[in-house]
Scaffold this motif. Structure first.
Motif, PDB file in Angstrom:
ATOM      1  N   SER A 104       0.808  -1.217   0.000  1.00 45.03           N
ATOM      2  CA  SER A 104       0.000   0.000   0.000  1.00 45.03           C
ATOM      3  C   SER A 104       0.843   1.269   0.000  1.00 45.03           C
TER       4      SER A 104
ATOM      5  N   ASN B 240     -13.630  -2.120   1.138  1.00 46.51           N
ATOM      6  CA  ASN B 240     -12.257  -1.842   1.556  1.00 46.51           C
ATOM      7  C   ASN B 240     -11.365  -1.521   0.367  1.00 46.51           C
TER       8      ASN B 240
ATOM      9  N   ASN C  42     -12.159   2.025  -0.445  1.00 42.96           N
ATOM     10  CA  ASN C  42     -11.640   2.917   0.601  1.00 42.96           C
ATOM     11  C   ASN C  42     -10.129   3.088   0.478  1.00 42.96           C
ATOM     12  N   LEU C  43      -9.421   1.971   0.258  1.00 46.53           N
ATOM     13  CA  LEU C  43      -7.964   2.035   0.150  1.00 46.53           C
ATOM     14  C   LEU C  43      -7.549   2.849  -1.060  1.00 46.53           C
TER      15      LEU C  43
ATOM     16  N   GLN D  61      -8.217   6.530  -0.396  1.00 44.55           N
ATOM     17  CA  GLN D  61      -7.268   7.087   0.571  1.00 44.55           C
ATOM     18  C   GLN D  61      -5.918   7.382  -0.084  1.00 44.55           C
ATOM     19  N   LYS D  62      -5.480   6.497  -0.984  1.00 46.32           N
ATOM     20  CA  LYS D  62      -4.152   6.635  -1.582  1.00 46.32           C
ATOM     21  C   LYS D  62      -4.152   7.435  -2.875  1.00 46.32           C
TER      22      LYS D  62
ATOM     23  N   THR E 152     -11.579   8.459  -9.711  1.00 47.46           N
ATOM     24  CA  THR E 152     -12.178   8.700  -8.387  1.00 47.46           C
ATOM     25  C   THR E 152     -13.675   8.455  -8.431  1.00 47.46           C
TER      26      THR E 152
ATOM     27  N   THR F   4     -15.570   4.298   5.793  1.00 45.07           N
ATOM     28  CA  THR F   4     -15.124   5.052   4.623  1.00 45.07           C
ATOM     29  C   THR F   4     -13.606   5.183   4.546  1.00 45.07           C
ATOM     30  N   THR F   5     -12.883   4.614   5.505  1.00 42.80           N
ATOM     31  CA  THR F   5     -11.433   4.553   5.455  1.00 42.80           C
ATOM     32  C   THR F   5     -11.006   3.145   5.855  1.00 42.80           C
TER      33      THR F   5
ATOM     34  N   THR G  49      -9.775   0.146   7.787  1.00 38.62           N
ATOM     35  CA  THR G  49      -9.639  -0.087   9.225  1.00 38.62           C
ATOM     36  C   THR G  49      -9.911  -1.549   9.533  1.00 38.62           C
TER      37      THR G  49
END
Length: 566
Positions: free
Chosen positions: A36, A121, A124-125, A128-129, A145, A170-171, A173
């Protein structure tokens, strides 16, 4: 089907939730050192991760999760019974919403729940990145996006309309996140789909021959309209108020009109050509598959792609695994209609709704009596057997009984199988849906939109209406148009709790009406009535929502709470 595949990257990113699902999408210098932190460093890698997000949603079907959303919605609608065989008691649990049929099925949705959150997930990943600085243009960044957010929005929409009370994450975890209020989840769904509808450039993915399966601005907008109508019906009694996330009826209509006015979509002239089984004639292996199927039809707004490259031992879990559940049980002699597990047989009440000159009837339903298969199946272990089979999603065979999908796949892989190699697309949204939603939302063109759908169905204008269609007329038309597509159940629930419960109970009659003659089905060779098996209380207490998997409640340490009635 096999053509126009979205190719999935074999990136070795299992830990990141980006498992392989097909042919290589790009070459990488290392398949083991990426993680990641080192990934998402250029546009090619970001685009591969987006394809991984698509793969995440596909996996909710292709990983064999039972019941996936399509099957659950078909079982539970008033268009279908549970079906299957004597040991398929779970089908009847979901059809009757009654755990007494199988008290051990408290975690029936375990795999479905897990794969949805794996898919979320992935999104979300990526989000995030994701870095706008790695893209060649701002449009490319917004498209990537938007696709990831549209998929996350769809995934949460599926979860909240199946289970209502679900965690909102949404992130990335690993923490146990409590269930959120439905309004919070809907606000996130609206935000994600709205971003996609407003940000994906309208010039992207217009060529279906090369990009079928990619989410367009118009597809995201149309899904927003579906979200609005479902929420408004279930929670606002169709009052046309503003829903969480600030979406209004006018907004939802505007998104529909945008798609209609885009000139990107049109109704397929022949309804049957939208579906492989409906457009196929009996074929020999020597002559090849004879069909008029239009996979890349201009009617397709949003579709989930599948491949046929899985066997029982490889990791290419890409097939449409719900197709076989609907196939004709115990028989392989009625080509082109193939074999499967006989689940979700269409009810007599649903079949009776079509007029004889409605071309959708023959494209939607296989009548076992008309092809000589009724007695052959009724005399075996079929359950809830009516003789009416879903033709829109039905496995196909050659005249010698060989699976067409497996035979085609065998040219590329060994070990192809009729259970894993089905590659028929799952259509989530068609243009006719956009037309009927626009009519329901009050478009000034409602009459024209409504009549376009009916003219295609009947082949003439004899069934046109002169005035503005009523909501009930639109709902009735939707039932005929989308029967067997996993839509009716959600449409029914938004008509109000009383209407939903009444329809569920009355599916046990021949005509679907209170006081109608009881419907008779075959259960393991015995003719029996279904009249006493549909109970008002089972549907009313649950309000149409399914059980939270008990295993998830246990794993959460009791943080998750079970839905009422279960």
């Amino acid at each position: 089907m096999k053509t126009s595949n979205i190719k999935i990257a074999a990136l070795g990113l299992l830990a990141l939730g980006l498992a392989s699902c097909g042919d290589d999408y790009l070459d990488t210098s290392s398949k083991t050192s990426l993680n990641s932190e080192s990934f998402y460093s250029n546009e090619a890698q970001a685009n591969a991760a987006v394809v991984g997000c698509y793969d995440g949603y596909q996996a909710t079907v292709s990983e064999g999760c039972w019941p996936n959303l399509f099957l659950a919605s078909e079982f539970a609608s008033d268009d279908c019974y549970g079906g299957g065989g004597p040991d398929d008691r779970s089908c009847r649990v979901l059809d009757r919403m009654d755990l007494n049929y199988s008290t051990s099925d408290v975690s029936a949705f375990e795999a479905t729940w897990e794969w949805y959150y794996k898919a979320i997930n992935r999104c979300n990943l990526f989000l995030q990145k994701n870095n706008p600085g790695i893209y060649s243009s701002n449009d490319a960044y917004k498209a990537a996006t938007g696709e990831a957010r549209a998929l996350r929005g769809l995934e949460y929409f599926d979860l909240v309309r199946l289970f209502e009370n679900v965690p909102l994450i949404t992130t990335p975890t690993q923490d146990i996140v409590p269930q959120a209020s439905p309004d919070s989840v809907y606000a996130q769904i609206v935000a994600d789909l709205k971003y996609a509808a407003d940000s994906i450039p309208t010039s992207y993915y217009t060529d279906k021959s090369t990009t079928l399966g990619r989410i367009t601005s118009y597809a995201a907008g149309a899904m927003l309209a579906r979200v609005y109508l479902f929420y408004d019906g279930v929670y606002n009694n169709n009052g046309r108020g503003t829903m969480p996330g600030g979406l209004t009826a006018a907004d939802a209509l505007a998104y529909c009109e945008k798609a209609i006015n885009s000139n990107q979509y049109s109704l397929e002239p022949n309804f049957k050509d939208l579906w492989p089984a409906a457009s196929t004639t009996a074929s020999t292996k020597e002559d090849g598959w004879k069909n008029t199927y239009k996979e890349a039809s201009n009617e397709i707004v949003w579709v989930v792609k599948f491949n046929n490259d899985q066997d029982w031992s490889n990791s290419n879990h890409n097939g449409n695994r719900f197709i076989v559940d609907l196939g004709m049980r115990n028989v392989t002699a009625y080509a082109p209609y193939g074999n499967g597990w006989g689940q979700a047989p269409i009810t007599q009440a649903a079949e009776s709704k079509f007029l004889d000159n409605d071309t959708r009837k023959d494209a939607t339903i296989i009548d076992a009596k008309s092809i000589g298969a009724f007695d052959a199946q009724a005399s075996t272990d079929c359950m809830d057997y009516t003789g009416f089979i879903n033709k829109k999603y039905c496995p196909l065979i050659f005249t010698d009984g060989t699976s067409i999908a497996a035979y085609q796949a065998s040219a590329e892989i060994s070990g192809a199988n009729f259970q894993t190699s089905q590659d028929q697309d799952w259509i989530l949204m068609r243009y006719s849906d956009v037309l009927l939603m626009a009519a329901e939302l009050g478009s000034p063109n409602a009459t024209r939109y409504f009549n376009l759908v009916r003219e295609r169905a009947y082949g003439n204008t004899d069934h046109d209406i002169a005035g503005t269609p009523t909501i009930q007329q639109i709902w009735d038309e939707r039932r005929l148009e989308f029967m067997g597509e996993g839509i009716r159940y959600f449409d029914l629930r938004r008509q109000g709790l009383d209407a939903f419960v009444t329809a569920e109970v009355n599916q046990a009659t021949i005509n679907g009406k209170a006081g109608g003659a009881p419907a008779t089905v075959y259960n393991n060779t015995e003719a029996e009535t279904t009249a006493s098996t549909y109970q008002d209380a089972n549907f009313r207490t649950k309000r149409g929502f399914f059980m939270i998997p008990n295993d998830q409640i246990t794993l959460s340490g009791g943080v998750y709470k079970q839905n009422p009635g279960w």
